[in-house]
Design an enzyme around this catalytic site. Structure first.
Site, mmCIF file in Angstrom:
data_model
loop_
_atom_site.group_PDB
_atom_site.id
_atom_site.type_symbol
_atom_site.label_atom_id
_atom_site.label_comp_id
_atom_site.label_asym_id
_atom_site.label_seq_id
_atom_site.Cartn_x
_atom_site.Cartn_y
_atom_site.Cartn_z
ATOM 1 N N SER A 1 0.834 -1.193 0.000
ATOM 2 C CA SER A 1 0.000 0.000 0.000
ATOM 3 C C SER A 1 0.865 1.238 0.000
ATOM 4 O O SER A 1 2.084 1.166 0.170
ATOM 5 C CB SER A 1 -0.884 0.013 1.242
ATOM 6 O OG SER A 1 -0.105 0.377 2.358
ATOM 7 N N LYS A 2 0.196 2.348 -0.187
ATOM 8 C CA LYS A 2 0.919 3.615 -0.222
ATOM 9 C C LYS A 2 1.623 3.841 1.106
ATOM 10 O O LYS A 2 2.541 4.625 1.210
ATOM 11 C CB LYS A 2 -0.043 4.756 -0.517
ATOM 12 C CG LYS A 2 -0.696 4.594 -1.875
ATOM 13 C CD LYS A 2 -1.386 5.880 -2.305
ATOM 14 C CE LYS A 2 -2.476 5.661 -3.312
ATOM 15 N NZ LYS A 2 -2.190 5.258 -4.606
ATOM 16 N N ARG A 3 1.179 3.125 2.130
ATOM 17 C CA ARG A 3 1.819 3.298 3.421
ATOM 18 C C ARG A 3 3.174 2.584 3.482
ATOM 19 O O ARG A 3 3.987 2.880 4.327
ATOM 20 C CB ARG A 3 0.903 2.834 4.552
ATOM 21 C CG ARG A 3 0.037 3.971 5.088
ATOM 22 C CD ARG A 3 -1.192 3.433 5.769
ATOM 23 N NE ARG A 3 -2.122 2.945 4.760
ATOM 24 C CZ ARG A 3 -2.939 1.934 4.919
ATOM 25 N NH1 ARG A 3 -2.943 1.273 6.033
ATOM 26 N NH2 ARG A 3 -3.762 1.571 3.953
ATOM 27 N N ASP A 4 3.361 1.615 2.595
ATOM 28 C CA ASP A 4 4.693 0.991 2.540
ATOM 29 C C ASP A 4 5.622 1.998 1.896
ATOM 30 O O ASP A 4 5.861 1.950 0.696
ATOM 31 C CB ASP A 4 4.671 -0.297 1.707
ATOM 32 C CG ASP A 4 3.834 -1.358 2.383
ATOM 33 O OD1 ASP A 4 4.033 -1.552 3.587
ATOM 34 O OD2 ASP A 4 2.987 -1.965 1.718
ATOM 35 N N TYR B 1 7.699 3.197 -3.694
ATOM 36 C CA TYR B 1 7.554 4.174 -4.770
ATOM 37 C C TYR B 1 8.726 4.089 -5.746
ATOM 38 O O TYR B 1 9.875 3.925 -5.330
ATOM 39 C CB TYR B 1 7.490 5.592 -4.208
ATOM 40 C CG TYR B 1 6.242 5.838 -3.424
ATOM 41 C CD1 TYR B 1 5.042 6.067 -4.081
ATOM 42 C CD2 TYR B 1 6.254 5.830 -2.044
ATOM 43 C CE1 TYR B 1 3.878 6.280 -3.375
ATOM 44 C CE2 TYR B 1 5.092 6.044 -1.322
ATOM 45 C CZ TYR B 1 3.907 6.272 -1.995
ATOM 46 O OH TYR B 1 2.761 6.469 -1.296
#
Ligand code: GLU
Length: 485
Positions: free
Chosen positions: A253-256, A260
């Site tokens: 998820s973007k939280r990981d 990016y």
């Protein structure tokens, strides 16, 4: 079917996650493999979620991995504009067309009214969905209220029964009961389309033949299909991709924070390695091949090779793949990538050919370089136990006599080059019937102050130069002397 047209339709809400990157890649590969066109469309109807700079991140990421779009915001194309906020006047007429056909309707319910009715239905333990309150308003009343400037939205008129379904290439037949679907808003009170409506109108008006995207849209797609049916439009082929997982339970998820693209680039990964790795997260060529350039992927990619189960992201595998790519770089390319890290470590003035020789098979990510070469600029404080090595047949006593031999000989050496130093040290070893290692081990320990080094004694001597080499050799001899050798 005519030309294949696929699109990558990101919302500019932040950085490019590896999941987004994979969606873009597969969508691109599908088009290219089939001789089709790949379109870039920016879905920015939701201005509240807009992140400044996010569009540039999208461009830079796609360009960075070598994806070229055939139509898009910056290059235009027959179906432009390719940014939804620039298309905003296009959507309302389509919504009105649906209103005429009874497939959509004006709704004047205020937020307070909706809140009240929602609370009531929740009190009764029901799941709230819009109650079609405005569906049957007389046409005259609707016209009068619009003329009076009353705010309104336009809602989709979902049939009260029956099923909405579609066939997905990966997930098969997906269907939902219409009774479970809400009459979603198509046009908001400010006249802007909702995300869902704009997405459908754009896919149709841009002639998209294959819709490829993450499986988070699986649940909305039946609703989208009702719109295609309401318009009487031909539906695209749907290919929803399985998610990328962090582990068996959790989606990446973007939280990981580290998932990016740009983070990986700044951590010293090569974009070719990232693309190669990401391509294999959810697709396989059907044989054992593991290394692919982008053009090779264009040739090899097929929907049949797309996995029906989620892929697990393995950072160690990505790092391994990166190392394979680094190993294959030319000296020139390696040096170009490594230079910022050479500068950071203060070794940028050293011989880059020798650095390349010592490092290119050892480095898995470029950011590891300063840690690996740190000893070249400052000699670590080491213990004389490092002079002991069984295989090289050395110990501190032997090291002391080796250094006593090597130091004056090196001091008298007229030229400080690889061949001269090599021939001198190995010649002395041979003369005395020593193993090469017995000569080289103590010299390397004194030069490096650590047991594991990129390159051997001679390369290190070349990198740090004559003066520093002799200084370190003397210091090593002194260390041994202090210990009684
Ligand atoms: N704009 C959506 C997103 O960024 C993509 C929707 C689609 O591909 O249909 O997730």
């Amino acid at each position: 079917m005519g030309t294949v047209r696929t699109r990558f339709a990101p919302s500019p809400t932040g950085f490019m996650h590896l999941g987004n990157l994979r969606s873009a890649l597969y969508t691109y590969l599908y088009a290219k493999h089939n001789g089709g066109r790949f379109i870039l469309r920016i879905e920015d109807t939701d201005q509240a979620r807009y992140v400044p700079g996010a569009v540039d991140v999208i461009y830079n990421t796609l360009r960075g991995i070598g994806i070229r779009w055939d139509e898009g915001p910056d290059i235009g194309g027959e179906y432009g504009p390719y940014v939804q906020s620039e298309r905003k006047d296009l959507y309302l007429p389509y919504a009105k067309q649906l209103v005429e056909a009874g497939k959509a309707y004006y709704c004047f319910c205020t937020k307070d009214e909706l809140d009240e009715r929602r609370a009531e239905s929740e009190k009764k333990g029901e799941v709230w969905k819009y109650d079609k309150h405005c569906l049957n308003l007389p046409k005259e009343e609707v016209e009068r209220r619009i003329a009076a400037g009353e705010p309104y939205v336009i809602r989709q008129n979902v049939p009260e029964s029956g099923e909405a379904s579609f066939d997905d290439i990966i997930y098969g037949h997906i269907s939902v009961d219409c009774s479970e679907l809400d009459d979603m808003i198509l046009i908001k009170a400010d006249g802007m389309p909702t995300y869902n409506f704009a997405n459908v109108i754009d896919d149709h008006t841009m002639g998209i033949t294959h819709v490829m995207r993450g499986n988070e849209y699986l649940a909305s797609t039946p609703k989208y299909n009702l719109l295609y049916e309401a318009f009487g439009w031909e539906k695209p082929v749907y290919i929803h991709m399985t998610p990328i997982m962090r582990d068996a339970q959790h989606k990446l998820s973007k939280r990981d924070g580290d998932a990016y693209y740009e983070d990986y680039i700044s951590k010293g990964y090569l974009s070719e390695a990232i693309v190669n790795y990401v391509a294999l997260l959810g697709w396989n060529p059907g044989d054992e091949r593991e290394f692919f350039t982008l053009p090779e992927l264009e040739k090899a990619f097929s929907v049949e090779g797309m996995s029906k189960s989620p892929a697990i992201f393995d950072p160690a595998k990505l790092t391994w793949m990166n190392q394979q790519y680094i190993k294959n770089l030319s000296e020139e390319d390696f040096t170009r990538y490594a230079m910022p890290y050479y500068k950071q470590a203060g070794v940028d003035g050293m011989n880059t050919s020798i650095l390349f020789k010592c490092l290119h098979e050892r480095v898995d990510v470029f950011t590891a370089i300063p840690g690996i070469v740190g000893f070249l600029t400052s000699l670590p404080d080491y213990d004389i136990s490092l002079f002991t090595n069984k295989k090289s047949k050395t110990d501190p006593g032997i090291a002391a006599s080796v250094l006593d031999l090597a130091i004056p000989a090196l001091e008298n050496l007229p030229a400080w080059d690889e061949t001269a130093v090599h021939d001198l040290l190995l010649g002395m070893a041979q003369e005395r019937g020593m193993k090469n290692g017995t000569m080289l081990w103590p010299v390397r320990i004194a030069l490096a102050g650590q047991e594991v080094t990129p390159g051997g004694a001679i390369e290190i001597a070349m990198l740090i130069g004559r003066e520093e080499s002799l200084r370190r050799l003397h210091a090593g001899r002194e260390k041994l002397r202090e210990a009684g050798y």
